[in-house]
Write a protein that holds these residues in place. Structure first.
Motif, mmCIF file in Angstrom:
data_model
loop_
_atom_site.group_PDB
_atom_site.id
_atom_site.type_symbol
_atom_site.label_atom_id
_atom_site.label_comp_id
_atom_site.label_asym_id
_atom_site.label_seq_id
_atom_site.Cartn_x
_atom_site.Cartn_y
_atom_site.Cartn_z
ATOM 1 N N SER A 102 -6.176 -18.331 11.147
ATOM 2 C CA SER A 102 -6.911 -17.481 9.921
ATOM 3 C C SER A 102 -6.518 -16.356 10.435
ATOM 4 C CB SER A 102 -8.562 -17.930 10.510
ATOM 5 O OG SER A 102 -9.159 -16.676 10.463
ATOM 6 N N THR A 103 -6.667 -15.463 9.556
ATOM 7 C CA THR A 103 -6.270 -13.668 10.137
ATOM 8 C C THR A 103 -7.695 -13.244 10.885
ATOM 9 O OG1 THR A 103 -6.861 -12.757 8.261
ATOM 10 C CG2 THR A 103 -4.461 -13.628 8.477
ATOM 11 N N GLY A 104 -8.823 -14.258 10.939
ATOM 12 C CA GLY A 104 -9.441 -13.502 12.041
ATOM 13 C C GLY A 104 -11.087 -12.712 11.438
ATOM 14 N N MET B 93 4.139 -6.304 22.381
ATOM 15 C CA MET B 93 4.345 -5.197 21.124
ATOM 16 C C MET B 93 2.751 -5.079 20.294
ATOM 17 S SD MET B 93 7.186 -6.936 19.060
ATOM 18 C CE MET B 93 7.094 -5.117 17.408
ATOM 19 N N TYR B 94 1.872 -5.670 20.101
ATOM 20 C CA TYR B 94 0.411 -6.055 20.452
ATOM 21 C C TYR B 94 -0.645 -4.814 20.981
ATOM 22 C CZ TYR B 94 -3.504 -7.022 17.988
ATOM 23 O OH TYR B 94 -5.100 -6.238 17.224
ATOM 24 N N ALA B 95 -0.549 -5.391 22.041
ATOM 25 C CA ALA B 95 -1.043 -3.857 23.848
ATOM 26 C C ALA B 95 -0.640 -2.932 22.856
ATOM 27 C CB ALA B 95 -0.375 -4.276 24.779
ATOM 28 N N LEU B 96 1.070 -2.598 22.714
ATOM 29 C CA LEU B 96 1.101 -1.270 22.285
ATOM 30 C C LEU B 96 0.358 -0.765 21.003
ATOM 31 C CD1 LEU B 96 5.207 -0.067 22.978
ATOM 32 C CD2 LEU B 96 2.778 0.204 23.568
ATOM 33 N N ARG B 97 0.368 -1.441 19.701
ATOM 34 C CA ARG B 97 0.457 -1.179 18.632
ATOM 35 C C ARG B 97 -1.477 -0.411 18.486
ATOM 36 N NH1 ARG B 97 1.079 -6.063 15.625
ATOM 37 N NH2 ARG B 97 -0.112 -5.359 13.368
ATOM 38 N N ASP B 98 -1.849 -2.046 19.545
ATOM 39 C CA ASP B 98 -3.516 -1.332 19.471
ATOM 40 C C ASP B 98 -3.596 -0.521 19.466
ATOM 41 O OD1 ASP B 98 -5.847 -1.907 19.662
ATOM 42 O OD2 ASP B 98 -6.161 -3.721 21.484
ATOM 43 N N PRO C 78 4.259 -5.560 7.474
ATOM 44 C CA PRO C 78 5.468 -6.429 8.363
ATOM 45 C C PRO C 78 5.041 -6.579 10.197
ATOM 46 C CG PRO C 78 6.065 -4.076 7.032
ATOM 47 C CD PRO C 78 4.241 -4.345 6.786
ATOM 48 N N LEU C 79 4.458 -5.791 10.287
ATOM 49 C CA LEU C 79 3.569 -6.064 11.796
ATOM 50 C C LEU C 79 2.992 -7.490 12.047
ATOM 51 C CD1 LEU C 79 3.768 -2.526 13.353
ATOM 52 C CD2 LEU C 79 6.162 -4.177 13.352
ATOM 53 N N ILE C 80 2.239 -7.419 10.813
ATOM 54 C CA ILE C 80 0.820 -8.260 11.741
ATOM 55 C C ILE C 80 1.411 -8.967 10.918
ATOM 56 C CG2 ILE C 80 -0.899 -8.903 10.421
ATOM 57 C CD1 ILE C 80 -1.968 -6.231 10.027
ATOM 58 N N ALA C 81 2.237 -9.401 9.842
ATOM 59 C CA ALA C 81 3.506 -10.694 9.393
ATOM 60 C C ALA C 81 2.951 -11.309 10.622
ATOM 61 C CB ALA C 81 3.427 -10.686 8.338
ATOM 62 N N GLY C 82 3.947 -10.726 11.527
ATOM 63 C CA GLY C 82 5.198 -11.202 11.980
ATOM 64 C C GLY C 82 4.502 -11.227 13.149
ATOM 65 N N SER C 83 4.123 -10.838 14.178
ATOM 66 C CA SER C 83 2.844 -11.350 14.950
ATOM 67 C C SER C 83 2.677 -12.173 14.594
ATOM 68 C CB SER C 83 1.819 -10.077 15.058
ATOM 69 O OG SER C 83 1.273 -10.388 16.040
ATOM 70 N N ILE C 84 1.412 -12.699 13.681
ATOM 71 C CA ILE C 84 1.032 -14.061 12.935
ATOM 72 C C ILE C 84 1.971 -15.191 13.245
ATOM 73 C CG2 ILE C 84 -0.285 -15.540 11.244
ATOM 74 C CD1 ILE C 84 -2.150 -13.341 10.719
ATOM 75 N N MET C 85 3.131 -14.913 12.105
ATOM 76 C CA MET C 85 3.756 -16.172 11.879
ATOM 77 C C MET C 85 5.132 -16.345 12.900
ATOM 78 S SD MET C 85 2.825 -17.468 9.369
ATOM 79 C CE MET C 85 4.586 -18.440 8.504
ATOM 80 N N SER C 86 5.464 -15.304 13.383
ATOM 81 C CA SER C 86 5.550 -15.714 15.495
ATOM 82 C C SER C 86 5.713 -16.712 15.848
ATOM 83 C CB SER C 86 6.109 -14.017 16.287
ATOM 84 O OG SER C 86 4.993 -13.885 16.854
ATOM 85 N N LYS C 87 4.480 -16.629 16.406
ATOM 86 C CA LYS C 87 3.518 -17.351 17.154
ATOM 87 C C LYS C 87 3.554 -18.879 16.482
ATOM 88 C CE LYS C 87 0.118 -14.378 17.617
ATOM 89 N NZ LYS C 87 -0.630 -12.883 17.618
ATOM 90 N N LYS C 88 3.047 -18.406 15.306
ATOM 91 C CA LYS C 88 2.868 -20.333 14.082
ATOM 92 C C LYS C 88 4.541 -20.965 14.234
ATOM 93 C CE LYS C 88 -0.218 -20.028 13.804
ATOM 94 N NZ LYS C 88 -1.724 -21.270 14.578
ATOM 95 N N ALA D 139 -12.741 -7.793 7.815
ATOM 96 C CA ALA D 139 -11.227 -8.689 8.176
ATOM 97 C C ALA D 139 -10.354 -7.357 8.327
ATOM 98 C CB ALA D 139 -11.135 -9.086 6.924
ATOM 99 N N PHE D 140 -8.680 -7.889 8.248
ATOM 100 C CA PHE D 140 -7.821 -6.827 8.562
ATOM 101 C C PHE D 140 -8.273 -5.979 7.182
ATOM 102 C CE2 PHE D 140 -6.752 -8.887 12.925
ATOM 103 C CZ PHE D 140 -6.912 -7.382 13.276
ATOM 104 N N MET D 141 -8.204 -6.576 6.370
ATOM 105 C CA MET D 141 -7.508 -6.308 4.681
ATOM 106 C C MET D 141 -8.663 -6.087 4.345
ATOM 107 S SD MET D 141 -3.896 -6.513 5.160
ATOM 108 C CE MET D 141 -3.742 -5.941 7.174
HETATM 109 N N1 URA Z 1 -3.209 -11.087 14.484
HETATM 110 C C1 URA Z 1 -2.026 -10.728 14.588
HETATM 111 O O1 URA Z 1 -2.132 -12.432 15.627
HETATM 112 N N2 URA Z 1 -1.362 -10.421 14.805
HETATM 113 C C2 URA Z 1 -1.688 -9.061 14.033
HETATM 114 O O2 URA Z 1 -0.945 -8.604 14.313
HETATM 115 C C3 URA Z 1 -3.405 -8.874 13.459
HETATM 116 C C4 URA Z 1 -4.152 -10.528 13.026
#
Ligand code: URA
Length: 436
Positions: free
Chosen positions: A83-85, A164-169, A178-188, A206-208
């Motif tokens: 879930s995107t949260g 990268m997430y710590a810096l983005r924050d 692209p940054l959210i998608a990359g962040s989620i899918m790299s872990k998946k 939500a983020f969106m």
């Molecule tokens: N969830 C993530 O894992 N990364 C994001 O960038 C946003 C939501």
């Protein structure tokens, strides 16, 4: 190419090659590229975007930065969901038992809550004794034995994302597709499943926040998964109000247990969990149509097969399975207070993000990763969007550690409920499906 040139190329709207993206991510992971250069790169991506190929290469480079789980020794197609949260979003605790009761291995690595969103690991750990820190060997052997394990990541999955997430924050670069998608899918991708279902939340919590943005994120996520050879689909679901009436770790587990036992049949959490389970059953090839999969999922829940799976997973991971028979064994808050509505009318909207932050401030979540949480505290909301509100009736019950902690949130909590004179229509729960 030097980081400077890569940043300049992106800033000017250029399309980066795979090797340029790899050199940025690898260099940053190893500590050769300092934060200030990565921050500039992230801002350039944020402003100029990335096409599908660049987003896929970014994700792959982030996946390759760390450990990859190998689930090959578990027979069958392994499924994962993400879930995107959101707030009150406890679907994993229903989907996992439903899916594994259908004979599909559910090898799930989950996260902790951060900011306004809750985390599956924190919810599970509100069950006395439940252990989420299994080794990879324990994890795989438990999935082979009982078909399900719910744990924290075993190795350093996509460590580039963490940095990268710590810096983005702190550089205002979180809200980039692209940054959210990359962040989620790299872990998946690092977690190793064959089938990936993404629950993309849209709305005030939500983020969106718009359906167009949610569709764009869903498309980016599905593209990455498909290009990586995974059967990937996204379902866009509503987050304009908490999914659960209960928010907070033990409170959410209590509601899940009631649903597993056949109760709360009109619960939105139950509806979304069944819909997502149906998608997974169909994607895994258990049912040929979504219609069949929907009734299959509902049957597994109604006849107690999912409850039995939950019992097995709690026992296997050291938890007290008696909580399934008696939810009063879950942690209980010291002070419980009803908050009456102050205005007559109809519930028009809920400020979900603010409500999630209030739950966090009561102690249900953490501000920093190292903070500890109180599993007993949270909120129980008594009205949903569209409902009639009578002045003086309890609109929300607060479970707090003290009278003081409840008084501190009373005003801001009431502000989360937007009461209108005219009735409004409740938003639909399930909005769209992206992917095959
Ligand atoms: N969830 C993530 O894992 N990364 C994001 O960038 C946003 C939501």
């Amino acid at each position: 190419m030097k980081p400077y040139d890569i940043i300049k190329k992106k800033k000017e709207g250029g399309c980066l090659s795979c090797s340029e993206i790899e050199s940025m991510i690898q260099g940053f992971s190893k500590g050769d590229i300092p934060d200030y250069l990565m921050s500039a790169f992230l801002m350039a991506v944020c402003l100029k975007g990335m096409d599908d190929a660049e987003t896929k290469d970014l994700t792959q480079a982030m996946t390759d930065s760390g450990h990859k789980v190998n689930l090959a020794s578990i027979p069958g197609r392994k499924v994962d969901k993400h879930s995107t949260g959101g707030v009150g979003d406890t679907t994993t605790l229903l989907i996992g038992p439903i899916i594994s009761a259908a004979g599909i291995p559910f090898a799930k690595m989950s996260g902790r809550g951060l900011a306004h969103t809750g985390g599956t690991l924190d919810k599970l750990e509100s069950i006395p004794g439940f252990r989420t820190g299994l080794t990879e060997e324990e994890f795989i052997s438990q999935v082979k034995e009982i078909g399900i394990a719910l744990i924290s990541p075993t190795g350093d999955l996509a460590p580039a994302d963490k940095k990268m997430y710590a810096l983005r924050d702190v550089t205002a670069t979180v809200d980039s597709i692209p940054l959210i998608a990359g962040s989620i899918m790299s872990k998946k991708l690092a977690a190793g499943a064959d089938v990936i279902l993404l629950d993309v939340k849209v709305g005030s919590g939500a983020f969106m926040t718009t359906l167009d943005d949610a569709r764009a994120l869903a498309r980016a996520l599905v593209n990455i998964g498909t290009l990586a050879g995974k059967h990937t689909r996204a379902v866009i679901t509503d987050m304009n109000q908490p999914l659960n009436s209960h928010i907070g770790n033990a409170l959410e587990v209590k509601e899940v247990i009631e649903i597993l036992k056949g109760g709360r049949r009109d619960s939105p959490l139950r509806e979304v969990a069944l819909e997502l389970s149906a998608h997974l059953l169909q994607m895994a090839g258990v049912d040929s149509t979504l219609e069949e999969a929907r009734s299959h999922a509902a049957d597994l829940l109604q006849r107690g097969a999912a409850l039995e799976k939950m019992r097995q997973v709690i026992k296997a991971q050291g938890g007290k399975d008696a909580v399934l028979d008696d939810t009063s064994l879950l942690p209980r808050a010291r002070v419980i207070r009803d908050i009456p509505a102050q205005k007559e009318g109809y519930l028009g909207a809920i400020e979900v993000m603010k409500m999630g932050i209030i739950a966090r401030d009561l102690g249900a979540g953490r501000v920093r990763k190292e903070d500890s949480i109180d599993p007993s505290v949270g909120l129980v909301i008594h009205r949903r969007i569209g409902d009639k509100i009578t002045s003086g009736e309890s609109i929300v019950t607060v479970h707090g550690a003290s009278e003081k902690s409840i008084e501190e949130v009373r005003e801001s909590l009431l502000e989360c409920f937007i009461v209108l004179d005219q009735p409004v229509e409740a938003p639909p729960l399930i909005l769209a499906t992206i992917g095959s």
